[in-house]
Scaffold this motif. Sequence first.
Motif: not given
Length: 916
Positions: A428-442
């Motif tokens: 499980v990974a979380a990402n902060s880019s350009n002021g926005k948060l989102d996630v990735g799952l594997y």
Amino acid sequence: MAFVKPVSLKTNTAMKKGFFLLFFLIGITSVIAQDNVSIKLSNLPAQTKAGERFTVIAEISCPTPMSQRVWATVKFPEGWQIIAKKVPPRLVGLTNARFVYTISVGKYATAGEREVSVMVFKNGLESFVEHFTTKVSPIYSISVTNVNPPAFIKEGETLRSSFLVHNAGNVQENLRLETSQGFIEGYERPIVIEPNRSTKITVVQVIPKIGGESWLATADLKLVPSDSARKPIYHVVSIPVFSTKTKPIDPYHRFPIEAGAWYNIVSRQGSYTSLAQYDIRGKGFIDPTNKHRLEFIIHGPDQIDLPILGAYDQYSVSYTYDTTNIQLGDYSLMFSKIMEQSRFGRGVKIERENNGKMYSAFYQRPRFISDIKETLGGSYAFRSRSGFKTSFNYMSKNMLFNGRSIWSHHIGVGGALKTKQLTMEHEVAANSSNGKLDVGLYSMVNYAWKRVFLTNLFLYAGKNYFGFFNNGWQFVNNVTFQVTPKLTVGLFNNYSRISPSFDLLNINTSPFTKSSLGIISYSINKNWKAILNAGFQAREDRQQVKKFNYRENLARLMVFLTTKNMQLWATGELSNTQNLLVPPDLSIPSYSYRGILQNEFYLTSQFSLGLNGEFYRTNKFSSDNIQRDYLYYGGLIRYRVKNLLDFNLNYRNNYAPDELIVRRDFFSLQAKLDLGNHRFTAMGMQTYIPGYSEQNNFILSLQYRYLFNIAVAKVKNLGSIKGQITGASNVKKEGVLVQIGSQKYLTDTDGKFVINNLKPDRYAVSLFRSSMTMNDIPAHQGILEVEVKADSTHSLEIPFIKAGMIAGKVNYEKGNNPGLAGDKIEKPTVLVKLFNGEDSHLTLANENGEFTFKEIKPGDWKLQATLMMGEGKFSISQPQRDVTVVAEQAKEVTFVVRPVSRTIRFIDRSIQTGSK
């Protein structure tokens, strides 16, 4: 009552038909007033085994007292015996009489239905007979003995391993012979061995030269019964092998390096470019203790902008000490499944493992993707006692987003476990880019339980997640069940809308895919296999100009044939296809037909030739929904000469549009010539690269490499052997040829020799028999093996003694019973073993009954003779002897084999049997 003298069992013409007629003269006088005599048999076994005993009860009855002379006769198969019998003391005046027989089934009684008869005679004429049938159970018993294995063998020599296969069962054996090493001499078809018979099988193999000083070679024999329900019989022996060539001792530790030049010709859309590149690379340990490992590549310059063709530059170095690894320059970053799965770039990476804890840190500038400028990060992981691995990951990358530079920060946690039945990995990974948060799952799970196999893969990347994947998802599920060893059924689902960020080294357009298929796989036999697929699939090209977009219901049958000389793959496919490239009102489903045939013929062990063809009639690729015919064909040629030459040529005229989502080669050539330190390579290909051009990309690369080793450290831990041949004054000590590997030495007048500069290892010391006087042998008859240690001298004393020999003879007697022994029957095989507390030797007596043991160490030995066939019918008088071997003398020993004679004594109405 009359007394009957002991009689021996005799054969008559019925023996030739498989039965032995035994008359028991009962000697009973009775008076029978009437002829109405009857017999009843009881306690009859329906089934018996070879070597077992059973009891039969015969009851004779008459309505009036018996008054006539009566004889009784029993008839049963050859090799069976009556070992006890009980009858009434008097029959005169009786109306009922009871006889009890105890019968021993022959030790090698043939399996199957066998008949036993009890007959009664009155006044010399048969009055009545009663039969019963019993089934002899099959016994399967195969023994394998390795005869006279050598104490050791040298590399490059031919090893002949003899195996004596004995059928100790009661069923005729039909056996297929196999070996994993070499070949079986003289047998190309299965062999047949009758019960209680033996045959000698020889396995021949050439011992390879593998470069070591010593190792173990195996000789094996596999016996496969014709009944597939029975397990094969294996017999394996290990023989020590010693090198015939000891490499010259190099006092320096050396590092291997390849240096060479490449000349490349590249054609892109009709424009030719030629370029030359240098190539230097090395890989190995830089210290004598093999603790410091170095690997480097210096390759350049970079002269074209299409790295997938391979003509790019690379400068990299990797250093490993213990569990620490440092990489500098160009390297491939594989950080995690969801954050950064594969990225080639230039930078630095450090990894270390200590007591189950793993640390890593990296910095990289990706080289073959324009949207990512630089990446940095690190991880910490640990493994629990149960084997579960937990990892914490961090990564930041500077990337272009809508034409401007931003930093994307990632943090994730992962877990992994691998057992015999279960393999799983999650992240499980979380990402902060350009002021926005989102996630990735594997998530990936592979599970196997008995005959059930499950595979599950789930991947998700949000719209604002900028790891290796972005704005996509994938779900794959596969379940199979092995119904029988030959039949497997399963279900497969794949829903994919992933968007991976590949480097230019690995271009893949990743079309949208949806499929649900049922699978039936059946292995007809070891050569034939068939797979049937049926279900639904849909695929959509992701390029701006779509080349395919369809959905279809399909049925596909694939058949595979694999033999020693060929491989064949045939596919037939029928589908109902809807073409979505056209407007909805024109998108009328129609049937598509596809047939594929591929094969490869192995014409020799070095040369193979392959052909392939495909016919495809479909509407799925047309812009007007009209069915069109597609024909694809090609072939391959492979030629290999051991480690000298490797040649591969492949050609295919084209591919279906939905196959051109990755790089495809229409023509490829690879030829390698290895001349030791000089290596030549020629590679050529005409290739398709998605998003660049059609078939107009061509590259030809001519490469030369020179291999050499540079000295990096002086080796100090060498050893030596100092030896001497000793013995009595009549033993020759001078001029004996001593060999270690390829190094040979003659002993001096005192029998001494010295061997210097040997690496620490185990060595075999060989003595040339031709340089020794007859009857001179080493006192120790086994392997003369020494262990050389670092910075030391091994002292070796080889005592010689005078040898003796044993000259033996097996005499076959005819015995006292005519027709049971002598020249009219086959002589049994006799195995002779000579042994003491240290050594043993085996041999077989020849057809004349002679056997010898030569060059035997003087002293007390035991000599044992064993019957390998004929057991139960023959015996050996004094099968084991104590013998004393005297130097320079031949000891004569004789064994006597005689047939077993059976005698039967009738005493007081009971019977006793014995053997002579």
